[in-house]
Design a protein around this motif. Structure first.
Motif, PDB file in Angstrom:
ATOM      1  N   LEU A 439       0.962  -1.189  -0.004  1.00  0.00           N
ATOM      2  CA  LEU A 439      -0.043  -0.048   0.043  1.00  0.00           C
ATOM      3  C   LEU A 439       0.893   1.262   0.043  1.00  0.00           C
ATOM      4  O   LEU A 439       0.673   2.472  -0.806  1.00  0.00           O
ATOM      5  CB  LEU A 439      -0.782   0.156   1.153  1.00  0.00           C
ATOM      6  CG  LEU A 439      -1.913   1.150   1.474  1.00  0.00           C
ATOM      7  CD1 LEU A 439      -3.084   0.890   0.646  1.00  0.00           C
ATOM      8  CD2 LEU A 439      -2.231   1.253   2.780  1.00  0.00           C
ATOM      9  N   ILE A 440       1.786   1.239   0.921  1.00  0.00           N
ATOM     10  CA  ILE A 440       2.750   2.592   1.038  1.00  0.00           C
ATOM     11  C   ILE A 440       3.487   2.671  -0.297  1.00  0.00           C
ATOM     12  O   ILE A 440       3.406   3.791  -1.038  1.00  0.00           O
ATOM     13  CB  ILE A 440       3.843   2.316   2.326  1.00  0.00           C
ATOM     14  CG1 ILE A 440       2.826   2.275   3.539  1.00  0.00           C
ATOM     15  CG2 ILE A 440       4.783   3.197   2.158  1.00  0.00           C
ATOM     16  CD1 ILE A 440       3.775   1.897   4.479  1.00  0.00           C
ATOM     17  N   LEU A 441       4.143   1.499  -0.736  1.00  0.00           N
ATOM     18  CA  LEU A 441       5.115   1.798  -1.974  1.00  0.00           C
ATOM     19  C   LEU A 441       4.365   1.843  -3.242  1.00  0.00           C
ATOM     20  O   LEU A 441       4.661   2.684  -4.033  1.00  0.00           O
ATOM     21  CB  LEU A 441       5.999   0.663  -2.161  1.00  0.00           C
ATOM     22  CG  LEU A 441       7.040   0.305  -0.902  1.00  0.00           C
ATOM     23  CD1 LEU A 441       7.722  -0.663  -1.155  1.00  0.00           C
ATOM     24  CD2 LEU A 441       7.861   1.675  -0.615  1.00  0.00           C
ATOM     25  N   GLY A 442       2.998   1.120  -3.291  1.00  0.00           N
ATOM     26  CA  GLY A 442       2.426   0.986  -4.609  1.00  0.00           C
ATOM     27  C   GLY A 442       1.367   2.456  -4.854  1.00  0.00           C
ATOM     28  O   GLY A 442       0.885   2.754  -5.896  1.00  0.00           O
ATOM     29  N   THR A 443       0.814   2.998  -3.812  1.00  0.00           N
ATOM     30  CA  THR A 443       0.154   4.197  -3.826  1.00  0.00           C
ATOM     31  C   THR A 443       0.965   5.422  -3.544  1.00  0.00           C
ATOM     32  O   THR A 443       1.224   6.225  -4.328  1.00  0.00           O
ATOM     33  CB  THR A 443      -0.982   4.270  -3.047  1.00  0.00           C
ATOM     34  OG1 THR A 443      -0.550   3.820  -1.643  1.00  0.00           O
ATOM     35  CG2 THR A 443      -2.085   3.224  -3.406  1.00  0.00           C
ATOM     36  N   TYR A 444       1.408   5.787  -2.210  1.00  0.00           N
ATOM     37  CA  TYR A 444       2.095   7.133  -1.956  1.00  0.00           C
ATOM     38  C   TYR A 444       3.154   7.137  -2.516  1.00  0.00           C
ATOM     39  O   TYR A 444       3.520   8.255  -3.314  1.00  0.00           O
ATOM     40  CB  TYR A 444       2.271   6.972  -0.464  1.00  0.00           C
ATOM     41  CG  TYR A 444       0.965   6.918   0.365  1.00  0.00           C
ATOM     42  CD1 TYR A 444       0.365   8.089   0.728  1.00  0.00           C
ATOM     43  CD2 TYR A 444       0.551   5.646   0.986  1.00  0.00           C
ATOM     44  CE1 TYR A 444      -0.736   8.156   1.548  1.00  0.00           C
ATOM     45  CE2 TYR A 444      -0.672   5.846   1.603  1.00  0.00           C
ATOM     46  CZ  TYR A 444      -1.389   6.916   1.802  1.00  0.00           C
ATOM     47  OH  TYR A 444      -2.541   6.728   2.496  1.00  0.00           O
ATOM     48  N   ALA A 445       4.155   5.999  -2.727  1.00  0.00           N
ATOM     49  CA  ALA A 445       5.373   6.405  -3.290  1.00  0.00           C
ATOM     50  C   ALA A 445       5.309   6.445  -4.873  1.00  0.00           C
ATOM     51  O   ALA A 445       5.846   7.179  -5.444  1.00  0.00           O
ATOM     52  CB  ALA A 445       6.341   5.052  -3.162  1.00  0.00           C
ATOM     53  N   ALA A 446       4.279   5.810  -5.323  1.00  0.00           N
ATOM     54  CA  ALA A 446       3.977   5.700  -6.766  1.00  0.00           C
ATOM     55  C   ALA A 446       3.532   7.032  -7.254  1.00  0.00           C
ATOM     56  O   ALA A 446       4.003   7.676  -8.136  1.00  0.00           O
ATOM     57  CB  ALA A 446       2.891   4.549  -7.239  1.00  0.00           C
ATOM     58  N   LEU A 447       2.571   7.711  -6.435  1.00  0.00           N
ATOM     59  CA  LEU A 447       2.066   9.299  -6.658  1.00  0.00           C
ATOM     60  C   LEU A 447       3.355  10.050  -6.693  1.00  0.00           C
ATOM     61  O   LEU A 447       3.551  11.151  -7.416  1.00  0.00           O
ATOM     62  CB  LEU A 447       1.033   9.310  -5.708  1.00  0.00           C
ATOM     63  CG  LEU A 447      -0.275   8.967  -6.034  1.00  0.00           C
ATOM     64  CD1 LEU A 447      -1.184   9.253  -4.834  1.00  0.00           C
ATOM     65  CD2 LEU A 447      -0.797   9.332  -7.206  1.00  0.00           C
ATOM     66  N   LEU A 448       4.264   9.826  -5.586  1.00  0.00           N
ATOM     67  CA  LEU A 448       5.399  10.681  -5.565  1.00  0.00           C
ATOM     68  C   LEU A 448       6.219  10.694  -6.745  1.00  0.00           C
ATOM     69  O   LEU A 448       6.852  11.595  -6.918  1.00  0.00           O
ATOM     70  CB  LEU A 448       5.974  10.532  -3.976  1.00  0.00           C
ATOM     71  CG  LEU A 448       5.165  11.194  -3.038  1.00  0.00           C
ATOM     72  CD1 LEU A 448       5.634  10.500  -1.667  1.00  0.00           C
ATOM     73  CD2 LEU A 448       5.125  12.632  -2.949  1.00  0.00           C
ATOM     74  N   PHE A 449       6.443   9.253  -7.136  1.00  0.00           N
ATOM     75  CA  PHE A 449       7.141   9.026  -8.107  1.00  0.00           C
ATOM     76  C   PHE A 449       6.868  10.002  -9.409  1.00  0.00           C
ATOM     77  O   PHE A 449       7.739  10.415 -10.317  1.00  0.00           O
ATOM     78  CB  PHE A 449       7.420   7.499  -8.322  1.00  0.00           C
ATOM     79  CG  PHE A 449       8.196   7.315  -9.361  1.00  0.00           C
ATOM     80  CD1 PHE A 449       9.228   7.438 -10.075  1.00  0.00           C
ATOM     81  CD2 PHE A 449       7.056   6.451 -10.542  1.00  0.00           C
ATOM     82  CE1 PHE A 449      10.157   6.921 -11.231  1.00  0.00           C
ATOM     83  CE2 PHE A 449       7.998   6.325 -11.913  1.00  0.00           C
ATOM     84  CZ  PHE A 449       9.249   6.288 -11.942  1.00  0.00           C
ATOM     85  N   ALA A 450       5.624   9.634  -9.675  1.00  0.00           N
ATOM     86  CA  ALA A 450       4.815  10.305 -10.830  1.00  0.00           C
ATOM     87  C   ALA A 450       5.227  11.849 -10.734  1.00  0.00           C
ATOM     88  O   ALA A 450       5.540  12.354 -11.993  1.00  0.00           O
ATOM     89  CB  ALA A 450       3.415   9.877 -11.063  1.00  0.00           C
ATOM     90  N   ALA A 451       5.006  12.512  -9.688  1.00  0.00           N
ATOM     91  CA  ALA A 451       5.092  13.788  -9.674  1.00  0.00           C
ATOM     92  C   ALA A 451       6.461  14.071  -9.707  1.00  0.00           C
ATOM     93  O   ALA A 451       6.854  15.383 -10.295  1.00  0.00           O
ATOM     94  CB  ALA A 451       4.732  14.233  -8.185  1.00  0.00           C
TER      95      ALA A 451
END
Lengths: 465, 380
Positions: A439-451
């Motif tokens: 959940l942490i890596l797949g959503t929050y980190a992914a969103l931050l990565f995209a940004a």
């Protein structure tokens, strides 16, 4: 850059950047200072901590504070490193050297993130080993055997925690709400939210209060995944939480029955109807896939007051699962995922702003995020609702709304508190660990990565002077 | 901007800086005394603090207050949720961040000894919290505020009321634990001071566990004793007498009150038979304390002239002293007490201590269901 990647056997820009970042951080004195600070703060806690006077209390405090201290120290250093990773490349004109390599912005961002996270992981692992060593030393200390037994059974243990399947449903609350409105207990002027909350509390308290001579039952559905060790050390407990608004109540007679397909057990006790009590039960009652029925009867005398259970957690069944070391490793893994998010926030901010601005922004975000739940609860709006509902300013409403949304956004991160599970001797399942990490890596980190990648692509890189 | 414009801006900036410096110089005499006072306070504030506390306080600077607020909020939240694990630690940090505010020390010690202890049903658990509250004041509070009479009075009051009185259901456990600890530390009710003072480890143990100084204990025994150090009232007298050296105004009256009340209690039930192995704890009157109690009251009357409460307490004590001493055949002391009582209460016309004791005892027995006040609820 390319040769570096090849030399590591990975034709991959991400690995090359990650290795460079890791190597750079590893050689940095700042990293050494942070690691030393984290370890020394844990040792300082051991020397100065003041628990509740018991060995278990002291160790619980040391474990919780150590993990929190390690998290905060590494979070601040991770923010710092994240903010500086790209912004300092730009300021020092190193970015042009990377920009001419066959590297995509996503590879650069990911490489930096992995590198910083790896350094934090290593430091956190050292802290974890230190906490494990402290726990082991406590277990082998010269404390009284009873204290060490309690420590081994209730703290340095990983136990399955089974909760009763009875839940307060929406229909229950709606029905009670209608009754309370009909008899005038809840005024028509009360807000819907307040009325609902009151009705919910009433339902919970009514269900957890047992009058003399009456009974209450809880059903525990044991999941298939629960495997009780077959060794002779396997133990099971019922943890009973009683509540009393009055102090010093005399002992009350209680009858407990545990019924399972594999057998029954009954106990007659006389205990104060207050506080937390442990009841040893045969582990054979807890069978995977089976149902365990727990029945309580208030067997007190005529003048005994009703027995009240904690409405939120009246009873739990705890069963030995495995040792402390594995639980600690899983807790550390979840904390590492939190830290990697912090590094990602810093990295993304560092891509958009210069180092000082990014640091200021991320520290503000960090403080707001970590205190949003508290301020939502203690907000001006909540206070004014009770004292002066007319005088809630638009600003206060907006701030409260924003804090509430932030708190809601971050709620999944706080759903599993590894430190709390650890000191409570509750098993952190691998499935929950992976779900939380995913959940942490797949959503929050992914969103931050995209940004971060978006910002990096849009970044105008000036030519060197 | 042109070169001339740049230069103009630069000089204007330098001019402004000089102007501000001059203005600051002109008004500095308003601030210097305040700054000096604050510097003195700050230097004094960390005089007795260990390096870790001093460094933390200096590093936090103005944020110290904010840190205290946050820690206090957490403490209140945890306490509301019945999670007491961190309370002692948080109280330790809060008090050390504001080490010279005696109200904060008193609040947190009180909170642990009174509020948290009674939330627990197990009496041994309660004792740990009572001891934690006392330790917070004895070990740290007094170290940072050695001249604070109010803190001394707070400690004394905890021994006198929390342990010595009957208000808490677990008071028997507290009394037994204290007696057991003191037996271990001083070897019984009456310490052998030469043996203790010759053994540094015993001196250290007394300081570590109850912050007691054997030299002061010996002095107290010589001046107002002998005392039985297993009794909570003795420790109350010790701390109140220590506080008297720094007391004035309200705190002076508090310290004296604790002393004469504790002495009175010791007269009523200060003869202790305690067996650590069985836990037997039995008290009885210690009539030999009579002259010492009189001294305590006279000191209090002298220190706080015109305090009606002291005179009332004194007359109550004398009344009980006549009954007990007459009952034990100590007629000279009973007559002395009656003489003193008649000075305080001219309405008493009886001259015979035996007759007075008989009348008064039957009146009190009627009022208190057959037991004399102060002797009720004896420990088994």
């Amino acid at each position: 850059m390319r040769s570096c990647a090849v030399s590591y056997g990975m034709n991959n820009g991400i690995a090359a950047i990650a290795v460079l970042t890791f190597r750079g951080a590893w050689r940095s004195r700042l990293t050494h200072c942070v690691a030393a600070l984290a370890c020394s703060s844990i040792l300082a806690l051991v020397l100065t901590a003041r628990g509740d006077g018991t060995l278990s209390g002291l160790l619980k405090l040391v474990i919780e504070y150590s993990l929190k201290a390690a998290f905060w120290i590494l979070a601040v250093s991770g923010l710092w490193a994240g903010c500086g990773a790209v912004s300092e490349d730009i300021r020092r004109r190193h970015i042009q050297l990377l920009a001419v390599k066959p590297l995509r912005p996503s590879e650069l961002w990911l490489g930096r993130w992995i590198g910083i996270s790896a350094v934090m992981a290593l430091t956190l692992a050292v802290c974890g080993v230190l906490v494990g060593a402290i726990a082991s030393a406590a277990m082998n200390s010269s404390a009284a055997p009873a204290e060490r037994k309690h420590l081994g059974e209730h703290v340095l243990n990983a136990r399955w925690r089974l909760l009763p399947s009875e839940r307060v449903t929406r229909q229950d609350v709606e029905k009670r709400l209608a009754d309370l409105k009909a008899d005038g207990t809840i005024s028509d002027r009360a807000s819907a939210e307040d009325a609902w909350r009151y009705a919910l509390q009433r339902v919970k308290w009514e269900r957890s209060t047992v009058q003399r001579g009456e009974s209450i039952e809880w059903t525990f559905r044991v999941p298939q995944s629960v495997r009780v060790p077959q060794s002779g050390n396997a133990k099971a407990w019922a943890r009973i939480r009683l509540y009393s608004p009055l102090r010093d109540r005399r002992e009350t007679a209680m009858e407990w029955t545990f019924a399972a397909p594999s057998g029954n057990a009954g106990y007659s006790l006389s205990i104060p109807p207050d506080g937390v009590h442990y009841l040893d039960i045969p582990p054979s009652l807890v069978k995977p896939g089976a149902t365990l029925l727990v029945r309580f009867r208030h067997a007190g005398e005529a003048e005994d007051a009703p027995v009240m259970f904690d409405p939120d957690a009246p009873i739990e069944i705890l069963v030995t699962r495995s040792g402390f070391a594995g639980n600690l490793a899983r807790a550390v893994l979840i904390i590492f995922c939190w830290l990697s998010i912090v590094a990602a926030v810093g990295l993304t901010a560092g891509t958009a702003f210069s180092m000082p601005v990014a640091l200021f922004v991320t520290v503000c975000v960090f403080i707001i995020a970590s205190s949003s739940a508290f301020f939502t609860e203690a907000s001006v709006v909540n206070y004014a609702k009770v004292h002066d509902p007319e005088k809630i300013s638009a600003y206060a409403r907006a701030a409260s709304w924003l804090l509430g949304k932030i708190s809601l956004l971050l709620e999944p991160l706080a759903r599993l508190d590894p430190a709390q599970c650890l000191i409570d001797g509750v098993y952190i399942p691998w499935s929950a660990t992976f779900t939380t990490c995913a959940l942490i890596l797949g959503t929050y980190a992914a969103l931050l990565f995209a940004a971060g990648v978006f910002l990096l692509k849009r970044k105008e890189l000036a030519l060197p002077e | 901007m042109s070169r001339i414009g740049n230069r103009l801006t630069k000089w204007a900036g330098i001019g402004l800086v000089c102007l501000l410096f001059a203005a600051a110089g002109a008004v500095k005499h308003y601030f210097i005394p305040a700054v000096e006072r604050r510097n003195d306070e700050e230097t004094g504030a960390w005089k007795n603090a260990p390096p870790a506390v001093a460094v933390t306080a200096v590093v936090l600077g103005a944020f110290r207050g904010l840190a205290v607020d946050l820690l206090w909020l957490r403490l209140s939240e945890l306490q509301d949720r019945g999670k007491y694990l961190e309370i002692a630690q948080l109280a330790g940090w809060i008090t050390k961040l504001e080490p010279h505010c005696s109200d904060i020390w008193a609040f947190h010690a009180w909170n642990m000894a009174y509020n948290i202890s009674v939330m627990l049903s197990n009496h041994e658990d309660r004792w740990r919290w009572v001891k934690s509250g006392i330790d917070l004041l004895c070990q740290d509070g007094i170290r940072y505020n050695p001249d604070d009479a109010d803190l001394h009075a707070e400690i004394a009051w905890m021994f006198q009321y929390k342990i010595g009185a009957f208000a808490d259901k677990a008071h028997e456990t507290y009394k037994r634990r204290l007696a057991s600890d003191m037996t271990r530390l001083v070897g019984g009710g009456r310490p052998d001071y030469s043996a203790i003072l010759a053994n540094p480890s015993r001196i250290e143990a007394l300081k570590r566990e109850y912050a007691l100084d054997p030299t002061l204990m010996q002095k107290l025994d010589q001046e107002a004793g002998p005392f039985d150090w297993r009794l909570p009232e003795t420790l109350a007298v010790y701390w109140a007498r220590k506080g008297l050296a720094h007391a004035g105004g309200r705190s002076l009256a508090s310290c004296h009150r604790i002393i004469y009340q504790s002495m009175h209690v010791m007269f009523m039930r200060g003869s202790l038979r305690f067996e650590p192995s069985t836990g037997r704890y039995q008290t009885g009157p210690d009539l030999a304390k009579y002259p010492r109690v009189i001294e305590a009251f006279e000191n209090a009357i002298k220190a706080c002239p015109g305090d009606q409460n002291i005179l009332t307490a004194f007359s109550i004590f004398l009344d009980r002293a006549i009954i007990l001493q007459a009952g034990e055949g100590r007629l000279a002391e009973a007559a002395d007490a009656l003489q003193r009582l008649r000075k305080l209460r001219p309405d008493i016309t009886e001259n015979d201590p035996l007759a007075y004791a008989e009348t008064e005892a039957s009146r009190l027995r009627q009022q208190h269901s057959g037991l004399l006040p102060g002797l009720e609820k004896p420990l088994k």
